[in-house]
Scaffold this motif. Sequence first.
Motif, PDB file in Angstrom:
ATOM      1  N   ILE A 133     -45.579  80.448 -24.867  1.00 36.76           N
ATOM      2  CA  ILE A 133     -44.262  80.173 -24.272  1.00 36.76           C
ATOM      3  C   ILE A 133     -43.171  80.155 -25.344  1.00 36.76           C
ATOM      4  O   ILE A 133     -42.040  80.560 -25.104  1.00 36.76           O
ATOM      5  N   SER A 134     -43.549  79.735 -26.568  1.00 39.95           N
ATOM      6  CA  SER A 134     -42.531  79.627 -27.614  1.00 39.95           C
ATOM      7  C   SER A 134     -41.988  80.995 -28.023  1.00 39.95           C
ATOM      8  O   SER A 134     -40.989  81.071 -28.724  1.00 39.95           O
ATOM      9  N   PHE A 135     -42.649  82.068 -27.580  1.00 40.64           N
ATOM     10  CA  PHE A 135     -42.136  83.420 -27.868  1.00 40.64           C
ATOM     11  C   PHE A 135     -41.460  84.037 -26.647  1.00 40.64           C
ATOM     12  O   PHE A 135     -41.222  85.233 -26.596  1.00 40.64           O
ATOM     13  N   THR A 136     -41.179  83.208 -25.626  1.00 42.68           N
ATOM     14  CA  THR A 136     -40.528  83.723 -24.421  1.00 42.68           C
ATOM     15  C   THR A 136     -39.192  83.024 -24.207  1.00 42.68           C
ATOM     16  O   THR A 136     -38.888  82.033 -24.856  1.00 42.68           O
ATOM     17  N   GLN A 182     -37.367  63.762 -29.476  1.00 37.15           N
ATOM     18  CA  GLN A 182     -36.312  63.541 -28.489  1.00 37.15           C
ATOM     19  C   GLN A 182     -35.536  64.835 -28.247  1.00 37.15           C
ATOM     20  O   GLN A 182     -35.176  65.141 -27.097  1.00 37.15           O
ATOM     21  N   TYR A 183     -35.300  65.583 -29.306  1.00 37.92           N
ATOM     22  CA  TYR A 183     -34.621  66.874 -29.184  1.00 37.92           C
ATOM     23  C   TYR A 183     -35.462  67.821 -28.328  1.00 37.92           C
ATOM     24  O   TYR A 183     -34.952  68.504 -27.437  1.00 37.92           O
ATOM     25  N   MET A 184     -36.777  67.828 -28.587  1.00 40.34           N
ATOM     26  CA  MET A 184     -37.688  68.649 -27.788  1.00 40.34           C
ATOM     27  C   MET A 184     -37.634  68.245 -26.317  1.00 40.34           C
ATOM     28  O   MET A 184     -37.548  69.084 -25.425  1.00 40.34           O
ATOM     29  N   TYR A 185     -37.656  66.931 -26.081  1.00 38.77           N
ATOM     30  CA  TYR A 185     -37.613  66.417 -24.709  1.00 38.77           C
ATOM     31  C   TYR A 185     -36.328  66.838 -23.999  1.00 38.77           C
ATOM     32  O   TYR A 185     -36.354  67.312 -22.860  1.00 38.77           O
ATOM     33  N   GLN A 186     -35.203  66.694 -24.699  1.00 38.94           N
ATOM     34  CA  GLN A 186     -33.922  67.053 -24.080  1.00 38.94           C
ATOM     35  C   GLN A 186     -33.852  68.534 -23.754  1.00 38.94           C
ATOM     36  O   GLN A 186     -33.471  68.923 -22.651  1.00 38.94           O
ATOM     37  N   TRP A 219     -34.222  72.311 -19.416  1.00 42.42           N
ATOM     38  CA  TRP A 219     -35.255  73.275 -19.010  1.00 42.42           C
ATOM     39  C   TRP A 219     -35.273  74.527 -19.862  1.00 42.42           C
ATOM     40  O   TRP A 219     -35.643  75.602 -19.396  1.00 42.42           O
ATOM     41  N   ASN A 220     -34.876  74.428 -21.139  1.00 43.46           N
ATOM     42  CA  ASN A 220     -35.060  75.544 -22.073  1.00 43.46           C
ATOM     43  C   ASN A 220     -36.473  75.426 -22.634  1.00 43.46           C
ATOM     44  O   ASN A 220     -36.675  75.008 -23.766  1.00 43.46           O
ATOM     45  N   MET A 221     -37.460  75.822 -21.814  1.00 38.92           N
ATOM     46  CA  MET A 221     -38.829  75.490 -22.186  1.00 38.92           C
ATOM     47  C   MET A 221     -39.361  76.340 -23.318  1.00 38.92           C
ATOM     48  O   MET A 221     -40.161  75.876 -24.132  1.00 38.92           O
ATOM     49  N   GLY A 222     -38.937  77.594 -23.402  1.00 33.61           N
ATOM     50  CA  GLY A 222     -39.374  78.436 -24.507  1.00 33.61           C
ATOM     51  C   GLY A 222     -38.882  77.862 -25.832  1.00 33.61           C
ATOM     52  O   GLY A 222     -39.652  77.695 -26.788  1.00 33.61           O
ATOM     53  N   TYR A 223     -37.616  77.523 -25.845  1.00 36.24           N
ATOM     54  CA  TYR A 223     -37.000  76.942 -27.038  1.00 36.24           C
ATOM     55  C   TYR A 223     -37.673  75.615 -27.394  1.00 36.24           C
ATOM     56  O   TYR A 223     -38.019  75.353 -28.546  1.00 36.24           O
ATOM     57  N   SER A 224     -37.886  74.804 -26.367  1.00 36.56           N
ATOM     58  CA  SER A 224     -38.500  73.493 -26.572  1.00 36.56           C
ATOM     59  C   SER A 224     -39.923  73.627 -27.131  1.00 36.56           C
ATOM     60  O   SER A 224     -40.336  72.850 -27.990  1.00 36.56           O
ATOM     61  N   ALA A 225     -40.677  74.638 -26.656  1.00 34.60           N
ATOM     62  CA  ALA A 225     -42.035  74.856 -27.154  1.00 34.60           C
ATOM     63  C   ALA A 225     -42.006  75.204 -28.639  1.00 34.60           C
ATOM     64  O   ALA A 225     -42.885  74.799 -29.403  1.00 34.60           O
ATOM     65  N   SER A 226     -40.973  75.934 -29.052  1.00 34.30           N
ATOM     66  CA  SER A 226     -40.895  76.275 -30.475  1.00 34.30           C
ATOM     67  C   SER A 226     -40.629  75.014 -31.308  1.00 34.30           C
ATOM     68  O   SER A 226     -41.146  74.890 -32.408  1.00 34.30           O
TER      69      SER A 226
END
Lengths: 301, 270
Positions: free
Chosen positions: A43-46, A260-264, A270-277
């Motif tokens: 997901i981190s690459f999407t 916390q940044y990841m959670y936000q 809902w920027n899940m790709g970005y959050s996974a990275s």
Amino acid sequence: MKNAESKLDKYKTGVSAAYLFLAPALVSILVFFFIPVISAFIISFTDFDIYSLGSYSNLRFIGLKNYIDLFNNPLFWTSLKNTFYFVLVASPLSIFVSLGAALLLNSKLVRFKAIFRLAYFIPVVTTLVAVAIIWRFIYHPRFGILNYLLSFAGINPIDWLGDPFWAMPSIILMSIWKNFGYNMIIFIAGLQNIPEHLYEAAVLEGANGWQQFKKITLPMLAPTTVFISIITMIGNFQLFAEPYVMTQGGPLNKTLSVVQYMYQEGFRWWNMGYSASIAFVLFIIIFAGTMLQLKIQKHSA
Amino acid sequence: MFKKVILYSFLILTGLMTLAPFIWMLSASFMYDGHASTYPPRFFPDEITFYQFDNLFSRLNVARNFLNSLVLSIVVTVISLFFNSMAGYAFAKYRFAGREKLFKLLLSSMIIPAQVTMLPLFLMLKEMGFINTYMAIIIPGLANIFGIFLIRQYAMSIPDSLIESARMDGATDFQIYRLIILPLCVPILVTLAIFTFMGTWNDFLWPLISLTDNSMYTLPVALANLMGEHTKDPELMMAGSVITIIPILIVFLVLQKYYIKGIMLGGVKE
């Protein structure tokens, strides 16, 4: 041991039963731990976002873009800096306090050890969210107990959680208070494993208390200390509930942590790709930190 | 003598520092609105009131959150104890292809922070329709590697001869697990049970993500949510903290021997 195990084999019941015993746990861990880890990596690459959440057909592979965006985002660097500040200050301090408490409780002069140990340990088992709320009121600039007590020393009221300089130290203090009892217990176990005759021999050679501590206690505790440093560091890198409850990452993002940044990013925007990275960068940092500590330990041993 | 005085002063001072916040919490939870927001601070209520607790249960429906926390902690503890103990036993006492490699893989994956799994886990559970249900908490807690590790270490010390003789008497593998292994593992099972119960009760980030409705929240999530609306009501928030902390404190005080032992096992064996 080997012999006994091969005897078990003779009865030929073993293997299929072993797989049946393992299956429930291993399947759960595979499906709900290992597969998510791999998925998070993918997901981190999407560009997984709120539209992809509606329909997976909106999902596209974008290569390293999330990671590049991440490294170009000042907010990420802020969260990383804050997290490192927390880890690098809170971990050694809390280990220091834990060791001090363990030494005090291990002293032959002290009685009622069990009661003191219990008192020091209670913060460890209590709910972090509740404790963070209590401390939020203790730190209250006008009505808080801390400022009241400090007023006797002539110190003017400080807005502990509202001041960009003091917010992180306040969170660090609370976290040390909350956690030192855990490592203290491990240190006590480590101290009790040091053979008494080493100290007796040292006394015969005329070593004083400090020399005994430096030449016997510290070296003998080294493996325990490495273990404690690693688990403390891993735990501290995952800082979340304290700033979430006490400061919401403020003031001026001074307590915004990586988690916390990841959670936000992931669960608010809902920027899940970005959050996974973000999650993966955190993992890599924790991994590197652990390897580093193991290496230092090998070198000094 | 002088040394002793210094030693005890240190010990008592530290004890006061660790306990004072809880004493203040308890004290403030029995105060009327506004009584904990004064200068100089009140350390004890002028008059004890249960108003805050009444408010939490009657108006804010905290009983429901309490029930959620209790049910989830018990269910997760029972299921994971069952799964972990079977797997731990198999790792300790059976020989099968790849046993050591598999166990090493599990142990080394403990370094992966849980946060990494949360995004995909959320998506999976959403597909299954489990977000905002008890299943969202139960499923990721079905088994855990640390639990398997603890039980394996303990089960390894059970003599093989016990298992062998039971097998000669015609006991099946499951009978051996249930009638010999489980009873002998009771101390470590109690230890693991407390760890799991407390871990589930105290957990915050995952319930915050996977439970979306006030009536489904566990106590920590409900409390954090309440804090957002009641930043100026220390009395109410302290009552909420009391409700969250007291049950876990009782569990710990009753079973502290096992809990402390578990920390030492995890710490020293490494």
